[in-house]
Structure formats: structure tokens, C-alpha cells
Motif scaffolding. Structure first.
Motif, short mmCIF file in Angstrom:
data_model
loop_
_atom_site.label_atom_id
_atom_site.label_comp_id
_atom_site.label_asym_id
_atom_site.label_seq_id
_atom_site.Cartn_x
_atom_site.Cartn_y
_atom_site.Cartn_z
N GLY A 248 -66.54 15.00 22.53
CA GLY A 248 -65.91 14.96 21.21
C GLY A 248 -66.54 15.98 20.27
O GLY A 248 -65.84 16.74 19.60
N ALA A 249 -67.87 16.00 20.22
CA ALA A 249 -68.55 16.95 19.35
C ALA A 249 -68.24 18.38 19.78
O ALA A 249 -68.09 19.27 18.94
CB ALA A 249 -70.06 16.70 19.37
N ALA A 250 -68.09 18.60 21.10
CA ALA A 250 -67.76 19.94 21.57
C ALA A 250 -66.40 20.37 21.05
O ALA A 250 -66.21 21.51 20.63
CB ALA A 250 -67.79 19.98 23.10
N ARG A 251 -65.45 19.44 21.04
CA ARG A 251 -64.12 19.76 20.49
C ARG A 251 -64.23 20.17 19.03
O ARG A 251 -63.54 21.09 18.58
CB ARG A 251 -63.20 18.54 20.57
CG ARG A 251 -62.62 18.30 21.94
CD ARG A 251 -61.66 17.12 21.88
NE ARG A 251 -61.51 16.52 23.18
CZ ARG A 251 -60.67 16.98 24.12
NH1 ARG A 251 -59.90 18.02 23.86
NH2 ARG A 251 -60.61 16.41 25.29
N LEU A 252 -65.11 19.48 18.30
CA LEU A 252 -65.26 19.79 16.88
C LEU A 252 -65.86 21.17 16.66
O LEU A 252 -65.79 21.72 15.57
CB LEU A 252 -66.14 18.73 16.19
CG LEU A 252 -65.54 17.33 16.07
CD1 LEU A 252 -66.54 16.40 15.40
CD2 LEU A 252 -64.24 17.36 15.27
N MET A 253 -66.49 21.75 17.69
CA MET A 253 -67.02 23.11 17.59
C MET A 253 -65.92 24.13 17.87
O MET A 253 -66.16 25.33 17.81
CB MET A 253 -68.15 23.34 18.60
CG MET A 253 -69.33 22.42 18.49
SD MET A 253 -70.14 22.53 16.91
CE MET A 253 -69.64 21.00 16.16
N GLY A 254 -64.75 23.66 18.26
CA GLY A 254 -63.69 24.59 18.62
C GLY A 254 -63.70 24.95 20.10
O GLY A 254 -63.07 25.92 20.51
N ILE A 255 -64.42 24.16 20.90
CA ILE A 255 -64.46 24.43 22.34
C ILE A 255 -63.25 23.80 23.01
O ILE A 255 -62.94 22.64 22.75
CB ILE A 255 -65.77 23.84 22.94
CG1 ILE A 255 -66.98 24.59 22.39
CG2 ILE A 255 -65.75 23.92 24.47
CD1 ILE A 255 -68.30 23.94 22.70
N ASN A 256 -62.56 24.58 23.82
CA ASN A 256 -61.42 24.06 24.56
C ASN A 256 -61.94 23.33 25.80
O ASN A 256 -62.35 23.95 26.77
CB ASN A 256 -60.48 25.20 24.95
CG ASN A 256 -59.22 24.70 25.60
OD1 ASN A 256 -59.18 23.60 26.13
ND2 ASN A 256 -58.18 25.52 25.55
N ALA B 61 -71.14 26.29 26.07
CA ALA B 61 -70.01 25.38 25.87
C ALA B 61 -69.98 24.33 26.98
O ALA B 61 -69.75 23.15 26.72
CB ALA B 61 -68.70 26.16 25.85
N MET C 8 -69.95 30.68 27.12
CA MET C 8 -69.22 29.72 27.95
C MET C 8 -70.20 28.71 28.58
O MET C 8 -69.89 27.54 28.71
CB MET C 8 -68.46 30.45 29.08
CG MET C 8 -67.00 30.80 28.80
SD MET C 8 -66.10 29.67 27.72
CE MET C 8 -65.73 28.33 28.85
N HIS D 257 -59.46 21.92 19.16
CA HIS D 257 -60.28 23.13 19.21
C HIS D 257 -59.65 24.28 18.44
O HIS D 257 -60.34 25.26 18.13
CB HIS D 257 -60.58 23.53 20.66
CG HIS D 257 -59.38 23.92 21.46
ND1 HIS D 257 -58.67 23.04 22.23
CD2 HIS D 257 -58.76 25.11 21.58
CE1 HIS D 257 -57.67 23.67 22.81
NE2 HIS D 257 -57.70 24.92 22.44
N ALA E 144 -72.52 21.83 26.26
CA ALA E 144 -72.11 21.01 25.12
C ALA E 144 -71.09 19.96 25.55
O ALA E 144 -71.20 18.79 25.18
CB ALA E 144 -71.53 21.90 24.02
N ARG F 49 -74.35 13.75 15.88
CA ARG F 49 -73.93 14.25 17.18
C ARG F 49 -74.31 15.70 17.43
O ARG F 49 -73.49 16.52 17.84
CB ARG F 49 -72.42 14.05 17.35
CG ARG F 49 -72.09 12.57 17.50
CD ARG F 49 -70.64 12.28 17.41
NE ARG F 49 -69.91 12.60 18.63
CZ ARG F 49 -68.66 12.19 18.86
NH1 ARG F 49 -68.03 11.48 17.94
NH2 ARG F 49 -68.05 12.50 19.96
#
Lengths: 294, 234
Positions: free
Chosen positions: A178-186, A169, A166, B71, A172, B86
Motif C-alpha cells: 500500500g505504501a509503495a502505491r502511495l509512492m507512485g510505484i506500479n 521499488a 526498480m 500510482h 518497497a 509506514r
């Protein structure tokens, strides 16, 4: 008291107020890091924490339960504040967010004034231990309890942010949402968590602060809140170690100014430091120079 | 595996994507080529949920994912290597890879896949404790790809992986994309470097100002007069 002992006393004073500022500054800096928002209502959480704990103490609950419930209540308040006031504005300009934050701050102060009146209320120093005697100086328990609790919390927070998923996250999201969302982070959950942690720390600061400086009143949070904000800017807003460093520097400056220069000029000296910092090194001591993308 | 149907995307009043349809079948490398501003990145962001379309559908294994938050799309088996990489510059290489596996809970599997990523990109292993921001452009591209692989995707979207890299590195990156595909991951590749992209693609689409104007196998498009003139320099 010898000059050296007096200096030691001021050092201890500085560490005490510095640790309170640090607890508050952490909330400022974490929320700024994640949501790019200066949450000016953050200082008022201290006041809310103080009043909630005062009411709970009146019911005769054990001290640890009072603390726990106060922390939970403030964490919930922080999350609700974000969901109701800030989340709908996430795509709005920063100035709208800033104005909203100031609005929330006034709302909380006036709400508590309505409930508890503007008259200061005495706060029982309910967390007490025997004082520590070092030669000719005596350190009351308020001072060392505040310091030990704050430093412990900072260490835990640092471990959380550095080592847990967490925490990674959160870092991140603060770097690139945006990149964090692409990792699957809510991202929404992460922002809520940040507000919860920041507000919980402010609640603890509120209890410790009131424990040292009774009585309490509905606007008691604004000045320590602004001081902690200055500490966060001084250390580099967005940086966790920066907030802690800035807070202790500010605490020391305050204690020394009060003792050796003038307690009337205290606030003007602190604000001068802020202005100088913003002119000379706007990113703060440990802040990163963010390069704007062209 | 992935099917885009009659997709429209708007930024305010501007229509960036004007009703495109294409599909990517299991095991393929499909490429979307086009000039700057054709709508390639917009398409990619819409598929991975960062943008919401005005209308149309994105079907992943038959399920429309346009309403699914971004997500959650990752755990459905779709990972993206974004444009300009990125990577999280202030976190280490290993932390970046951990973040790639954020949605996964199988600790042993994650460990195994990290070893595999290090095998694929030995340079990353050498630099595992270094901050990602200190890596070179090529290494950052490798890290962005490794990070996407850590999600164990069934389909991987790559947005301009060749951007800003030396020709030698571009060759290396494309060799690795082919390798990743041969290990069983379906690939959707967006590129300005049409020559390289068409060389490894099973099928390709040409995107021009928000519309698909041409489609065929990679070989067909590489030979097409229109593509040669516009994208391959004669």
C-alpha cells in the motif's frame, strides 16, 4: 586419490550443485518477498528451459542465441503464469494460491510429457571449455562455468535490487504494498518484473543443470525445485542473501552426505534439515521475524 | 483544488462513508476531525486511490480521479503521508526519500528537493544512511513527511501525523505542517487531536460515523459547543 583430494572434489561438487540451487532459490525467494506466494511451479521452469534450449539447439542456432532465446521464453512464461493464474487470486487466501501453484506445476509437467513423451532425452553438453588441472585434481568445465555464471548473476542481481530505482521499488513493494502505491510505484509492473527475473534465472539454471546432468525429462524440475525451496527456507524466505547462503549450505551438505554417509539417505537428510529448521528457527538463518499486527 | 462529491465507500456490506462532500481550496489547510472509526482513513485512502468508492467523485483540479490507478495519482500532484507513517523500515532514510521521488525524472530537481527536506528536518540528514526502522516515532513521522514532499506535491494529505508522539513532538510536527503550507503546498489533514488541528486549519469538517456533521473555519469549530464536548474534552 588422497583423502584430502577427495574432500576437495566434494567441495567442488557442493559448490556446483549449490550454485544451481541458488539460481532457483532466488526466484522462489523474490516471488515470495513480493507476492507472498510460494510458486511451486517455479521448479518446472527449469524443465521448460531445458526443453526449449534442446529444441533450439536442434535448429543449429549459435549457443549464445539459444541461451538468450531460452531465457526470454522462460521470462515470458513466468509473466504469463502470474497474469493468468496468480493475479486473479491476489486477494484470495494463501491456500488457494498454493493449490493453484501446484496445479500449474502439474500442467507444465504433463504438457511437456504430451509434447516430448516421458522418455528421457539426451542433452548435449554444448557449453564446454578446457578443464582446469589443479595438481592431481581435474575440474571439468561444467563445474566452473556453473559456478562463475551463478556468482556473476547473483552479484548483478544484488546490485540491481540495491542500487536501481526498480530494485528499490521491488523492496518497497515487498515491505508494504500500500505504501509503495502511495509512492507512485506500479505494483503490477513490479510483480511482473519479479516473475520475469525469477524465471530467467530458472531458465539459466535449467541450461546449466542439463549441461551437467544429461538426460532430461518432463519431471526433472521438481526435485531441484523443492531442494531450492528448502534452501530458500533455510536461508530465510524473502531474503536474497539468505537464499544464496541456504543454497550453498544445502549443496555442501548434499555433496558431503553423498561422499561420506550414504547417497541413499541423501534426500531424507535434506528434508530432516528442513524440518529441524522449521522447528528451531522458522524464520531461517537470515530471515526477519515478521511481527503480525494485532 | 480538491473536491469530494457525495462519496460513498463500502467494505463488503458495511457502509463506511455515507455520502460526504467537502473541498480543499488552493493554499488552504483543511482538517477533517473525528473519532476512531468515523471514516477518516477510509476517506484518505479513497482520495489516493487505494480504495475504490461505491459512488461519488473525487475531483483533482476538476478531473475525477476515482478511476485513476493510485500510482498515477502521485504524478498528478497529490501525495499522502499515511497513518502510522509506514516508512520502509528496511531501507535507509535516503532510500525512503528516493522512493518518494519515484515518479519524477528530473535528477537535479530531486537533488535540490532532497536538500530542502534535509533543511526542514536536520535530524534526517544526520541519519541519512540509517535504516528507517531504527528511527524513533517522531523521526519516522518526519521521514514520512519528507518522503511525501519528495514527490513535489501540490496537495499533501496527512493522516494522523500526531499519533503516538509526545506533546513536544506534536507541536514540532504541526509547526512544520504550517511551514510546508506556507511554502505553497495545500494541506488536507486528518486528526484525532482536534485541538491542534483546528488551531492551524483554515477550515474544518467534523466526520461522524461516515457523515459530515459540522463544518466551518478552524476557529468557529474550536468554539462550537458540540465540538468542545465531543473532541476537546469539555
Amino acid at each position: 586419490m588422497s583423502a584430502f583430494n577427495q574432500f576437495l572434489m566434494q567441495l567442488i561438487n557442493g559448490l556446483n550443485i549449490g550454485s544451481i540451487y541458488a539460481l532457483i532459490a532466488l526466484g522462489y525467494t523474490m516471488v515470495y518477498g513480493i507476492a507472498k506466494l510460494i510458486n511451486f511451479a517455479h521448479g518446472d521452469i527449469i524443465m521448460v528451459g531445458a526443453y526449449i534450449s534442446l529444441v533450439l539447439l536442434g535448429t543449429g542456432l549459435p549457443w549464445w542465441l539459444v541461451c538468450l532465446l531460452t531465457i526470454i521464453a522462460c521470462a515470458v512464461l513466468g509473466v504469463v503464469m502470474e497474469k493468468v493464474a496468480y493475479k486473479p487470486l491476489r486477494k484470495a487466501s494463501r491456500i488457494s494460491l498454493l493449490i493453484t501453484a501446484i496445479g500449474i506445476s502439474y500442467l507444465l509437467e504433463n504438457l511437456f510429457q504430451l509434447i516430448f513423451t516421458a522418455n528421457p532425452k539426451p542433452y548435449p553438453g554444448f557449453i564446454t571449455l578446457p578443464p582446469i588441472v589443479l595438481g592431481s585434481i581435474t575440474i571439468s568445465s561444467n563445474y566452473y562455468i556453473t559456478f562463475i555464471v551463478s556468482v556473476t548473476l547473483m552479484i548483478i542481481l544484488n546490485l540491481f535490487v540495491q542500487k536501481t530505482n526498480m530494485g528499490k521499488a521491488m523492496r518497497a513493494v515487498s515491505e508494504d504494498e500500500g505504501a509503495a502505491r502511495l509512492m507512485g510505484i506500479n505494483v503490477d509492473t513490479t510483480i511482473s518484473l519479479t516473475f520475469a527475473i525469477g524465471s530467467a534465472l530458472a531458465a539459466i539454471a535449467g541450461i546449466l543443470y542439463s549441461n551437467c546432468y544429461s538426460p532430461i525429462n518432463p519431471t526433472m524440475g521438481s526435485l531441484p525445485g523443492i531442494k531450492a525451496f528448502i534452501a530458500a527456507v533455510l536461508g530465510g524466505i524473502g531474503s536474497i542473501p539468505g537464499a544464496v547462503l541456504g543454497a550453498f549450505i544445502l549443496g555442501m551438505v548434499e555433496a558431503m552426505t553423498k561422499a561420506y554417509i550414504s547417497s541413499q539417505f541423501l534426500d531424507s537428510i535434506v528434508f530432516t534439515i528442513l524440518i529441524l529448521m522449521l522447528i528451531l528457527k522458522p524464520a531461517g538463518i537470515l530471515g526477519r521475524n515478521v511481527k503480525e499486527k494485532v | 483544488m480538491l473536491k469530494v462529491e457525495n462519496l460513498y465507500v463500502r467494505y463488503g456490506m458495511i457502509e463506511a462513508i455515507k455520502g460526504i462532500s467537502f473541498e480543499v481550496n488552493d493554499g488552504e489547510i483543511v482538517t477533517l476531525i473525528g473519532a476512531n472509526g468515523a471514516g477518516k482513513t477510509t476517506t484518505m485512502h479513497t482520495i489516493s486511490g487505494l480504495l475504490k468508492p461505491a459512488s461519488g467523485a473525487v475531483l483533482l483540479d476538476g478531473t475525477d480521479i476515482t478511476k485513476v490507478p493510485s500510482h498515477k495519482i502521485v504524478s498528478m500532484g497529490l501525495a499522502q503521508v499515511p497513518e502510522r507513517r509506514r516508512v520502509f523500515a528496511e531501507q535507509t532514510v535516503e532510500e525512503n526519500l528516493d522512493l518518494g521521488a519515484f515518479t519524477r525524472k528530473d535528477k537535479d530537481g530531486i537533488k535540490k528537493d532532497m536538500e530542502e527536506v534535509y533543511e526542514l528536518f536536520p535530524r534526517l540528514k544526520e541519519r541519512r544512511t540509517q535504516l528507517a526502522g531504527t528511527l524513533s516515532g517522531g523521526e519516522q513521522q518526519m521521514l514520512a513527511m519528507g518522503r511525501a514532499l519528495m514527490a513535489k506535491p501540490r496537495i499533501m494529505l496527512l493522516d494522523e501525523p500526531s499519533m503516538g508522539l509526545s506533546p513536544l513532538l506534536v507541536n514540532e510536527i504541526f509547526r512544520i505542517i504550517k511551514d510546508i503550507n506556507q511554502r505553497g503546498t495545500t494541506v488536507l489533514l486528518v486528526e484525532q487531536n482536534a485541538k491542534m488541528a483546528l488551531a492551524i486549519a483554515s477550515r474544518a469538517y467534523v466526520l461522524e460515523t461516515g457523515k459530515i456533521t459540522l463544518e466551518g473555519t478552524g476557529e468557529e469549530l474550536a468554539r462550537s459547543e458540540q465540538v468542545r464536548k465531543a473532541y476537546l474534552g469539555g
